[in-house]
Write a protein that holds these residues in place. Structure first.
Motif, mmCIF file in Angstrom:
data_model
loop_
_atom_site.group_PDB
_atom_site.id
_atom_site.type_symbol
_atom_site.label_atom_id
_atom_site.label_comp_id
_atom_site.label_asym_id
_atom_site.label_seq_id
_atom_site.Cartn_x
_atom_site.Cartn_y
_atom_site.Cartn_z
ATOM 1 N N ALA A 16 0.837 -1.201 0.000
ATOM 2 C CA ALA A 16 0.000 0.000 0.000
ATOM 3 C C ALA A 16 0.874 1.254 0.000
ATOM 4 N N ASP A 17 0.508 2.231 -0.825
ATOM 5 C CA ASP A 17 1.204 3.512 -0.857
ATOM 6 C C ASP A 17 2.717 3.331 -1.023
ATOM 7 N N HIS A 18 3.110 2.496 -1.960
ATOM 8 C CA HIS A 18 4.526 2.184 -2.189
ATOM 9 C C HIS A 18 4.889 2.692 -3.585
ATOM 10 N N ALA A 19 5.492 3.876 -3.650
ATOM 11 C CA ALA A 19 5.773 4.533 -4.934
ATOM 12 C C ALA A 19 6.619 3.671 -5.886
ATOM 13 N N PRO A 20 7.701 3.015 -5.413
ATOM 14 C CA PRO A 20 8.460 2.178 -6.353
ATOM 15 C C PRO A 20 7.634 1.030 -6.930
#
Length: 115
Positions: A16-20
């Motif tokens: 969750a909410d992990h840009a990479p």
């Protein structure tokens, strides 16, 4: 077909909410990896409790990725050598990861991988 994107999990073991993760998915097929590094495992600021929490977090990450049709590969060894060998067996076009700022060992390791 797009080139394989390597998502390198280090300390941020979530989806969750992990840009990479989002960037890797947008760029092409994804292979997620976690590397158990002897240098990090035996560092002075590492404790058995870290390993126990890591084990639980990796189990949850495996399940989360599997539920979404992906998988996590766990490798062992020193970086960047592990990635060189992995690239020979399974070519990838990019490595996606959060920048590591935890300690001097992880910062130096990230610089070696970047080079």
């Amino acid at each position: 077909m797009s080139a394989v994107q390597l998502l390198w999990y280090k300390r941020d073991l979530r989806i969750a909410d992990h840009a990479p993760l989002a960037g890797a998915i947008a760029a092409g097929p994804l292979v997620a990896v976690y590397v158990h590094e002897p240098e990090q495992q035996h560092a002075a600021d590492r404790d058995l409790r870290h390993e126990l929490v890591l084990h639980d977090a990796l189990s949850e990450l495996h399940a989360s990725l599997h539920a979404r049709g992906a998988r996590l590969i766990e490798l062992h060894g020193s970086l960047p050598e592990v990635f060189v060998a992995l690239h020979g067996a399974m070519p990838f076009s990019a490595i996606w990861a959060h920048e590591e700022t935890w300690n001097a060992l992880s910062y130096a390791r990230d610089r070696r991988v970047r080079a």
